[in-house]
Design an enzyme around this catalytic site. Sequence first.
Site, PDB file in Angstrom:
ATOM      1  N   PHE B 235       0.854  -1.097   0.015  1.00 21.56           N
ATOM      2  CA  PHE B 235       0.022   0.074  -0.078  1.00 21.56           C
ATOM      3  C   PHE B 235       0.706   1.190  -0.081  1.00 21.56           C
ATOM      4  O   PHE B 235       0.326   2.241   0.505  1.00 21.56           O
ATOM      5  CB  PHE B 235      -0.906  -0.002   1.327  1.00 21.56           C
ATOM      6  CG  PHE B 235      -1.928  -1.235   1.313  1.00 21.56           C
ATOM      7  CD1 PHE B 235      -2.441  -1.596   0.235  1.00 21.56           C
ATOM      8  CD2 PHE B 235      -1.627  -2.186   2.237  1.00 21.56           C
ATOM      9  CE1 PHE B 235      -3.203  -2.863   0.362  1.00 21.56           C
ATOM     10  CE2 PHE B 235      -2.389  -3.321   2.405  1.00 21.56           C
ATOM     11  CZ  PHE B 235      -3.274  -3.821   1.520  1.00 21.56           C
ATOM     12  N   ILE B 461       2.342  -6.374  -5.629  1.00 20.73           N
ATOM     13  CA  ILE B 461       1.816  -6.108  -4.275  1.00 20.73           C
ATOM     14  C   ILE B 461       0.693  -6.598  -4.109  1.00 20.73           C
ATOM     15  O   ILE B 461      -0.061  -6.482  -3.076  1.00 20.73           O
ATOM     16  CB  ILE B 461       2.325  -4.670  -3.676  1.00 20.73           C
ATOM     17  CG1 ILE B 461       1.384  -3.888  -4.676  1.00 20.73           C
ATOM     18  CG2 ILE B 461       3.673  -4.347  -3.874  1.00 20.73           C
ATOM     19  CD1 ILE B 461       1.261  -2.309  -4.171  1.00 20.73           C
ATOM     20  N   GLY B 462      -0.062  -7.299  -5.105  1.00 20.26           N
ATOM     21  CA  GLY B 462      -1.516  -7.715  -4.834  1.00 20.26           C
ATOM     22  C   GLY B 462      -2.577  -7.658  -6.117  1.00 20.26           C
ATOM     23  O   GLY B 462      -3.472  -8.634  -6.352  1.00 20.26           O
ATOM     24  N   ASN B 603      -7.841  -7.269 -17.012  1.00 24.97           N
ATOM     25  CA  ASN B 603      -8.583  -8.421 -16.482  1.00 24.97           C
ATOM     26  C   ASN B 603      -9.726  -8.140 -15.716  1.00 24.97           C
ATOM     27  O   ASN B 603      -9.313  -7.445 -14.477  1.00 24.97           O
ATOM     28  CB  ASN B 603      -7.265  -8.818 -15.912  1.00 24.97           C
ATOM     29  CG  ASN B 603      -7.681 -10.600 -15.246  1.00 24.97           C
ATOM     30  OD1 ASN B 603      -9.236 -10.897 -15.316  1.00 24.97           O
ATOM     31  ND2 ASN B 603      -6.876 -11.353 -14.683  1.00 24.97           N
ATOM     32  N   GLN B 610      -9.228  -5.548  -7.378  1.00 25.77           N
ATOM     33  CA  GLN B 610      -8.466  -4.425  -7.121  1.00 25.77           C
ATOM     34  C   GLN B 610      -9.198  -3.624  -6.500  1.00 25.77           C
ATOM     35  O   GLN B 610      -9.190  -2.645  -5.406  1.00 25.77           O
ATOM     36  CB  GLN B 610      -7.739  -4.039  -8.029  1.00 25.77           C
ATOM     37  CG  GLN B 610      -6.551  -3.209  -7.743  1.00 25.77           C
ATOM     38  CD  GLN B 610      -5.692  -2.793  -8.807  1.00 25.77           C
ATOM     39  OE1 GLN B 610      -5.959  -2.939 -10.038  1.00 25.77           O
ATOM     40  NE2 GLN B 610      -4.485  -1.956  -8.621  1.00 25.77           N
ATOM     41  N   GLY B 676      -5.362   1.242  -9.348  1.00 22.64           N
ATOM     42  CA  GLY B 676      -5.126   1.154  -7.641  1.00 22.64           C
ATOM     43  C   GLY B 676      -5.374   2.206  -6.798  1.00 22.64           C
ATOM     44  O   GLY B 676      -5.907   2.082  -5.614  1.00 22.64           O
ATOM     45  N   GLU B 677      -4.998   3.443  -7.123  1.00 19.72           N
ATOM     46  CA  GLU B 677      -5.460   4.633  -6.540  1.00 19.72           C
ATOM     47  C   GLU B 677      -6.866   4.953  -6.380  1.00 19.72           C
ATOM     48  O   GLU B 677      -7.597   5.243  -5.106  1.00 19.72           O
ATOM     49  CB  GLU B 677      -4.694   5.852  -6.632  1.00 19.72           C
ATOM     50  CG  GLU B 677      -3.111   5.634  -7.167  1.00 19.72           C
ATOM     51  CD  GLU B 677      -2.302   5.070  -6.088  1.00 19.72           C
ATOM     52  OE1 GLU B 677      -2.234   5.214  -4.961  1.00 19.72           O
ATOM     53  OE2 GLU B 677      -1.352   3.939  -6.801  1.00 19.72           O
TER      54      GLU B 677
END
Lengths: 325, 712
Positions: B235, B461-462, B603, B610, B676-677
């Site tokens: 994160f 990271i995920g 995807n 996510q 992500g953000e």
Amino acid sequence: MNPFQYTRSLAAAGAIQSVLKEPHAHFLAGGTNLIDLIKMGVVTPERLVDINPLPLKGIEKTATGLRLGALATNSEVADHPLVLQGYPLLSLAINAGASPQLRNMATVGGNMMQRTRCNYFFDTAMPCNKRSPGSGCGALEGINRMHAIFGASPACIAVNPSDMNVAMVALDAVVHVKGPKGERKIPFADFHRLPGDHPEKDNTLERGELIMAVDLPAPAFSQHVAYLKIRDRTSYAFALVSVAAALKMDGNMITDARLAMGGVAHKPWRLHAAETFLKGKTPGDDTFKQAAQIAMQGAKAYRYNQFKLTMAPNAILQALKTASA
Amino acid sequence: MKQDKIGDPLDRVDGRLKVTGGAKYSGEYKVPGLTYGVLVPATITNGTVTAMDTRAALRAPGVLAVITPFNAPPVPGYQPGAAKPVKGLKLFNDNQVHFNGQPIALVVAETFERATYAATLIKTTYQPQPFETDFHKNFDKGVVPNEGKYKDYVRGEADAYKNAPVVVEQDYMLPSEMHNPMELHVTTAFWDGDDKVTLYTKSQGVVGSQRAISTAFGLDPANVQIHSRFVGGAFGSSLRTWPHEVAAVQAAKLVKRPVKLTLTREQMFTLVGYRPLTIQRIGLGASTDGKLVGITHESHSQTAVYEEFTENAVNVSRFLYASPNANTRYKVVPLNVGVPAPMRGPGEATGSFALESALDELSYKLGIDPIELRLRNYTYTDPERNLPWSSKYLKECYQQGAERIGWDKRSAQPGTQRDGEWLIGYGIGCGAFGAYRSKTSAKIKLLPDGTVNIQSATSDIGPGTATSMTLIAADTLGIPADKITFQLGDSSYPIAPTQGGSQTVSSVGSAVHDACVALKQKLNTLAGLSPDTTAPIDYAGILTKHNLPMLELTQDSQAGDDAKNYSMYSFSAHFAQVYVHPLTGQVRVKKLVAVVDGGKIVNLKTASSQMIGGAVGGIGMVLTEEAVFDDHFGRYVNGNFADYHVPVNADIPDIEAIFIDKPDPIINPVGTKGLGEISLIGVAAAVANAVYNASGKRIRELPITPDKILMA
């Protein structure tokens, strides 16, 4: 963690003798609290006496009520048919605490012996009279949001963190202990103590005394019960305030009431005056609000827990509404 | 055979490894001769260490070394006059203590337990100095960042909102929030001779880690190998190389054996950054018909006395809405605390909470529906840079989200909708985050069996990076995904940017795309076809025919000048349905809908995950998370997972992720913008605004815990 001796006992008498060998020896049951405290250096035992082999796991009917062995796990108690049937308040309270994994390890006796979650108690770099008598109370002028509004002392404003204890005190449980001087019974309400000048003492056990069982009286509150726990997230958090409420109803009349709070005092906080007030009354918001007002007499808040003066009576009102519904 | 396409919901290629325990994380490498390092934290908040008695620790069983400021072997990059000096905290380099919890010693022993025990035996003497940790008390000591060189932003007239017919002016507070990934930060370091070192470390960017370690120890970067194949969440906490990672390398050199250094959960609160405590003031001025005439956004946030941290808290107010006048101001308050770090949606999540809350307050003042208010101030070009957007479908986000959450059921009057004892409310919060693309390189290898291997020094990271890269390659090459392996997390692979700022798919995806195109062109040429033929070809057959053992190439990929001509952002609109209990103050999020314009979705499955993960982070931000600090002692009081409340499953409702899924025509060949953000940015405001709609209580200090509802 400091180096310590580890003894595993097969009988209560032997366990008691072992724990008397050093001034800082502890019984070890589920270990869900004690092991954490040892790892953090909050408790530095010279000896751990593992009592898990002792035959104290039973949950059995007695002539009048139910006996919970000291080593019965929180899960076993909460899920037991006789508990669900006769003492649903206890089941609700236990299941409001911790997580399933912890409840599978934690025991009746261990839960009673659970130390406070006061952050100052947990951090050896800060003062705490409970951990280190005479060092001062970090919470008094510090972050005291989780702390007591009843029965605190200048030496300690910590609260007892257990949910189970709140139901136990409401249900008039009785604690059986065995010690070097023999066996005795302690009413649950007298088991935990207020901090006074000796916050290092959480309870009234004497040196070497071991909890053997907890007796519940005949089931009297099997219907109109509620355990309300207000906390910072929906599960796996300690109570800001919790309320155990149990009513006996005859038609639309309250014939008997039990009320206790958690998260407000150094011990599970029974509300006798409010209970007395409720007897003979008809359920309703006004009655419950008055009961809550009576319950709150003598409350005193600190810098960060002023909200408890509002939250606690609200919680009493809500718990009574739920119980009577 | 099924052809996998970009946009398919492909299962994680490493999912099986992860759920069966086969995925090896940085703390799981059993290097021969491994030793264990344990840090000793300072218990004063400012001052100096005047003496350390380490004799008992050194005598304790299994102890190999105790590194202190008084005996630490020098780290070349820490020395004055170093060619490339290391920035930030330099552990054990001097005896200064800048914050409580700063490591002042490192014990190395044969086992973790022995090192932990020996660490408790060290007796430290301090010369404490007065300290400042209280953000509120020191608010007025805020400084303009970058030695005063940070420039405030003004468009039109500053503070124009003050003269508008309708004005909202409010302060919003966000406490310090910890990244708290499940996986603890851990580094295993070992040397090969005096000039080669290998690290297994939790890292969001192995290239960055390689650079940092080579700088600290004056090594050729080629002699520093970084492995970080799997990361258990980060994160933002592993964007940089932290001082304790340098210390692990330093210790490994001293004891001449591999050293593994794992932070404790408590140390995760002081040594690997956090989202800083921030107070923002928003001023909004509007005409009575809801047109913004002025936006002012000011932010003060905490930083460390020994290193400055800044973030883009105020930037969102410059471009998200049309307003002729807009200005932002930003200051940081240096305190005796550890340095913050970017945390998911860094700055923008903080800023969006304030701006989007204030806009909601304005909607009630004006009596205009919050979505309608946003539409009235919609901007089709970037008002900050005066450029066209590369793409923007925020309107579509509003519309689809409103449908899915049931916005038509929202009452304009707060506190009027009930389900039994619970009050019901609806809220919206929007976000934007820059769509970036950095130079990246990928190596592609075609093997005789027709399988393809691709390598790039990115991380995962995920989000499922290897999975989305596999899908891009499969689609571009026209072969099934199970013929492709994608490898990452190794500094020996071709360079890739650190996984941060939502740019991985855009950057690495472009390199993978371009590498696949280059490979195909090569094969087309070998097959005697025009290089750009798109027809399917027999990959293995061409190798065999030309008697080639394999075909390999490395492809660089980077953006052109488009960023100068377009403003590129991902956009999101989050919608929440919330229940509030008026007597107990409990808040339950019942439903969350996240609608995202993130360009083309590579995807669908991992992208949805996510988005859900980001929304969970947003729920934590708005309802539960707060690192609580005691200013008498300068210490966090809830440095553990029992008292620092990340959301539990019971806090999380149905979360629906909806993608506009339209490719951005400018940013990169695939048209992706990043998720992500923005998965988190806007969630806090959506929930807080729904709480107001439900209860009529406006909570401007996060998190919204039951006590705040009752006392509002």
